[in-house]
Design a protein around this motif. Structure first.
Motif, short mmCIF file in Angstrom:
data_model
loop_
_atom_site.label_atom_id
_atom_site.label_comp_id
_atom_site.label_asym_id
_atom_site.label_seq_id
_atom_site.Cartn_x
_atom_site.Cartn_y
_atom_site.Cartn_z
N THR A 173 0.81 -1.21 0.00
CA THR A 173 0.00 0.00 0.00
C THR A 173 0.85 1.27 0.00
O THR A 173 0.34 2.34 -0.32
CB THR A 173 -1.01 0.02 1.17
N ALA A 174 2.12 1.14 0.32
CA ALA A 174 3.04 2.28 0.25
C ALA A 174 3.71 2.39 -1.11
O ALA A 174 4.44 3.35 -1.36
CB ALA A 174 4.11 2.15 1.34
N SER A 175 3.45 1.44 -1.99
CA SER A 175 4.15 1.39 -3.28
C SER A 175 3.53 2.33 -4.32
O SER A 175 2.34 2.64 -4.28
CB SER A 175 4.14 -0.04 -3.83
N ASP A 176 4.35 2.75 -5.25
CA ASP A 176 3.87 3.54 -6.39
C ASP A 176 2.84 2.76 -7.19
O ASP A 176 1.88 3.34 -7.70
CB ASP A 176 5.04 3.93 -7.29
N GLU A 177 3.04 1.45 -7.31
CA GLU A 177 2.12 0.62 -8.09
C GLU A 177 0.72 0.62 -7.49
O GLU A 177 -0.27 0.70 -8.22
CB GLU A 177 2.64 -0.83 -8.19
N PHE A 178 0.63 0.55 -6.16
CA PHE A 178 -0.68 0.56 -5.50
C PHE A 178 -1.37 1.90 -5.72
O PHE A 178 -2.55 1.95 -6.08
CB PHE A 178 -0.52 0.27 -4.00
N ARG A 179 -0.64 2.99 -5.53
CA ARG A 179 -1.23 4.32 -5.77
C ARG A 179 -1.66 4.49 -7.21
O ARG A 179 -2.68 5.11 -7.50
CB ARG A 179 -0.24 5.40 -5.35
N ALA A 180 -0.90 3.91 -8.13
CA ALA A 180 -1.25 4.01 -9.56
C ALA A 180 -2.58 3.34 -9.87
O ALA A 180 -3.30 3.77 -10.77
CB ALA A 180 -0.14 3.40 -10.41
N THR A 181 -2.93 2.30 -9.12
CA THR A 181 -4.22 1.63 -9.39
C THR A 181 -5.39 2.55 -9.09
O THR A 181 -6.39 2.53 -9.81
CB THR A 181 -4.36 0.31 -8.58
N GLY A 182 -5.29 3.34 -8.03
CA GLY A 182 -6.36 4.29 -7.72
C GLY A 182 -6.50 5.37 -8.77
O GLY A 182 -7.61 5.70 -9.19
N ARG A 183 -5.39 5.90 -9.22
CA ARG A 183 -5.42 6.91 -10.28
C ARG A 183 -5.99 6.32 -11.57
O ARG A 183 -6.79 6.96 -12.25
CB ARG A 183 -4.02 7.47 -10.52
#
Length: 93
Positions: free
Chosen positions: A65-75
């Protein structure tokens, strides 16, 4: 085991979601699955579609959840105009 449950009131566009799912599979340390809700014990199901990530433990969940990949899924979900889901975190034994 930690699960991230993503519950949709309406089914997303299949092509859009297939592309979104490929991005979700890039989140480190997790296993991603998704599919149509086909029923419930009584009456109509509360959700039409479900997705989940499974993580081995709290540490794997925290790292993911701290990863760039996780944040990218929300965007990506926002940019694709996917239906707004209910997201819940669960700890399973």
């Amino acid at each position: 085991m930690i699960r991230v449950l993503v519950l949709y009131g309406e089914e997303p566009d299949p092509q859009q979601y297939a592309e979104h799912a490929e991005l979700c599979r890039l989140v480190p340390g997790g296993t991603f699955r998704h599919g149509r809700v086909f029923g419930s014990p009584m009456g109509d199901p509360a959700h039409a579609y479900v997705a989940e990530w499974e993580f081995a433990d709290q540490a794997a969940f925290a790292a993911a959840t701290a990863s760039d990949e996780f944040r990218a899924t929300g965007r990506d979900a926002r940019d694709r105009g996917l239906p707004k889901p209910t997201v819940q975190f669960a700890s399973l034994e």
